[in-house]
Design a protein around this motif. Sequence first.
Motif, mmCIF file in Angstrom:
data_model
loop_
_atom_site.group_PDB
_atom_site.id
_atom_site.type_symbol
_atom_site.label_atom_id
_atom_site.label_comp_id
_atom_site.label_asym_id
_atom_site.label_seq_id
_atom_site.Cartn_x
_atom_site.Cartn_y
_atom_site.Cartn_z
ATOM 1 N N ASP A 109 -12.100 5.654 30.570
ATOM 2 C CA ASP A 109 -12.670 6.733 31.384
ATOM 3 C C ASP A 109 -13.324 7.805 30.521
ATOM 4 O O ASP A 109 -14.215 8.527 30.988
ATOM 5 C CB ASP A 109 -11.578 7.385 32.247
ATOM 6 C CG ASP A 109 -11.129 6.511 33.405
ATOM 7 O OD1 ASP A 109 -11.864 5.564 33.762
ATOM 8 O OD2 ASP A 109 -10.036 6.788 33.954
ATOM 9 N N GLN A 110 -12.890 7.910 29.266
ATOM 10 C CA GLN A 110 -13.347 8.992 28.388
ATOM 11 C C GLN A 110 -14.532 8.616 27.508
ATOM 12 O O GLN A 110 -15.192 9.502 26.963
ATOM 13 C CB GLN A 110 -12.191 9.436 27.480
ATOM 14 C CG GLN A 110 -10.984 9.997 28.209
ATOM 15 C CD GLN A 110 -9.795 10.195 27.279
ATOM 16 O OE1 GLN A 110 -9.942 10.195 26.059
ATOM 17 N NE2 GLN A 110 -8.615 10.348 27.859
ATOM 18 N N ILE A 111 -14.785 7.315 27.345
ATOM 19 C CA ILE A 111 -15.763 6.884 26.344
ATOM 20 C C ILE A 111 -16.743 5.872 26.927
ATOM 21 O O ILE A 111 -16.528 5.319 28.014
ATOM 22 C CB ILE A 111 -15.065 6.242 25.123
ATOM 23 C CG1 ILE A 111 -14.308 4.972 25.542
ATOM 24 C CG2 ILE A 111 -14.125 7.255 24.465
ATOM 25 C CD1 ILE A 111 -13.718 4.183 24.401
ATOM 26 N N ASP A 112 -17.812 5.639 26.186
ATOM 27 C CA ASP A 112 -18.755 4.567 26.497
ATOM 28 C C ASP A 112 -18.504 3.429 25.517
ATOM 29 O O ASP A 112 -18.450 3.649 24.300
ATOM 30 C CB ASP A 112 -20.196 5.050 26.350
ATOM 31 C CG ASP A 112 -20.551 6.116 27.367
ATOM 32 O OD1 ASP A 112 -20.092 6.012 28.515
ATOM 33 O OD2 ASP A 112 -21.271 7.076 27.001
ATOM 34 N N VAL A 113 -18.342 2.224 26.026
ATOM 35 C CA VAL A 113 -18.100 1.071 25.168
ATOM 36 C C VAL A 113 -19.259 0.087 25.278
ATOM 37 O O VAL A 113 -19.947 0.017 26.294
ATOM 38 C CB VAL A 113 -16.771 0.360 25.506
ATOM 39 C CG1 VAL A 113 -15.608 1.309 25.300
ATOM 40 C CG2 VAL A 113 -16.772 -0.184 26.928
ATOM 41 N N ALA A 114 -19.457 -0.680 24.218
ATOM 42 C CA ALA A 114 -20.499 -1.705 24.216
ATOM 43 C C ALA A 114 -19.982 -3.013 24.785
ATOM 44 O O ALA A 114 -20.653 -3.679 25.583
ATOM 45 C CB ALA A 114 -21.028 -1.920 22.795
ATOM 46 N N VAL A 115 -18.763 -3.392 24.366
ATOM 47 C CA VAL A 115 -18.203 -4.695 24.750
ATOM 48 C C VAL A 115 -16.702 -4.568 24.998
ATOM 49 O O VAL A 115 -15.996 -3.880 24.248
ATOM 50 C CB VAL A 115 -18.426 -5.760 23.641
ATOM 51 C CG1 VAL A 115 -17.867 -7.120 24.079
ATOM 52 C CG2 VAL A 115 -19.902 -5.877 23.283
ATOM 53 N N ILE A 116 -16.248 -5.223 26.049
ATOM 54 C CA ILE A 116 -14.816 -5.445 26.261
ATOM 55 C C ILE A 116 -14.578 -6.940 26.137
ATOM 56 O O ILE A 116 -15.240 -7.730 26.805
ATOM 57 C CB ILE A 116 -14.344 -4.961 27.641
ATOM 58 C CG1 ILE A 116 -14.536 -3.449 27.772
ATOM 59 C CG2 ILE A 116 -12.877 -5.340 27.878
ATOM 60 C CD1 ILE A 116 -14.243 -2.914 29.166
ATOM 61 N N ARG A 117 -13.631 -7.342 25.273
ATOM 62 C CA ARG A 117 -13.338 -8.762 25.076
ATOM 63 C C ARG A 117 -11.874 -9.028 25.402
ATOM 64 O O ARG A 117 -10.979 -8.484 24.772
ATOM 65 C CB ARG A 117 -13.618 -9.146 23.616
ATOM 66 C CG ARG A 117 -13.810 -10.641 23.335
ATOM 67 C CD ARG A 117 -12.624 -11.534 23.489
ATOM 68 N NE ARG A 117 -11.418 -11.087 22.812
ATOM 69 C CZ ARG A 117 -10.220 -11.634 23.005
ATOM 70 N NH1 ARG A 117 -10.051 -12.638 23.845
ATOM 71 N NH2 ARG A 117 -9.161 -11.149 22.362
ATOM 72 N N GLY A 118 -11.633 -9.858 26.401
ATOM 73 C CA GLY A 118 -10.262 -10.171 26.760
ATOM 74 C C GLY A 118 -10.161 -11.506 27.461
ATOM 75 O O GLY A 118 -11.172 -12.149 27.749
ATOM 76 N N ASN A 119 -8.928 -11.932 27.743
ATOM 77 C CA ASN A 119 -8.748 -13.164 28.508
ATOM 78 C C ASN A 119 -8.867 -12.848 29.996
ATOM 79 O O ASN A 119 -9.074 -11.698 30.394
ATOM 80 C CB ASN A 119 -7.424 -13.841 28.154
ATOM 81 C CG ASN A 119 -6.199 -12.998 28.479
ATOM 82 O OD1 ASN A 119 -6.168 -12.271 29.467
ATOM 83 N ND2 ASN A 119 -5.174 -13.088 27.638
#
Length: 262
Positions: A109-119
Amino acid sequence: MKINLLDTLREKNPIAFNISNFVTVQDVANGINALGASPIMSEEQNEAEAMVKMCNSVTINLGAFTEPQLEQIATVCAFANKYQKPIVIDPVAVGAVEYRTERCNELLDQIDVAVIRGNAGEVAALADVAWNSKGIDAGEGTGDLEDIAKKLAKKRDCVVVESGKTDIITDGDAVVRIFNETDLFKLHVGSGDMLSSTIGCLCGVEKDPFEAAQTATVIFDVAGELVAKSMKQPLAGSFGPQLIDELHLVDVKTVEKYAQYE
């Protein structure tokens, strides 16, 4: 797919800043180094800005964190956004433990991310889809995996890499599926963490995170598949070191020859 980004990475030798968990930090560092990037790790909040300024990408692994570490992670991510360094998040076991899910969502909620990698279980939890997660394993659930990945990508305005028998990479609209796979990835605990760090490395040399994520995933998957095929029997203890070796040896022509995706 820009498989020649592998050559670009080795030419530029980007600095990949990783906040890893203590279980897999050595595999992650060695994997980054073998691939051709330059790993740097830190758990000290006071050097967060300096670390972020010098690096080309930031990869955050939430596999074994404490509250003080979460403060450092939030600080690092804030500086990464300030200095426009791409962030890759690996939400380990989110969905299996409510506390992890809450803290990960607070961070996102606080940041901008480029990629989330998970199962599948981790991605479903962050996408607010019911799923029976099981620790670091994907667990079981119902629903279309591509739709779930798209939902999270749109929710967080990022690229999502959903690992599984078929790896799914999406920006919320377009989808790439990668079919290179080996069961040995599941036997080697650090494999997912190493994939996330590989994505971070490619994000350090390619501005489009969708391109970086799909290229990193296919390079990593091909390397793992080649190691598995070379083994006469599945040896979990031998797979990890040989995977690191293959990440060092694999080249663009080999990836292009064996890559299976659509």
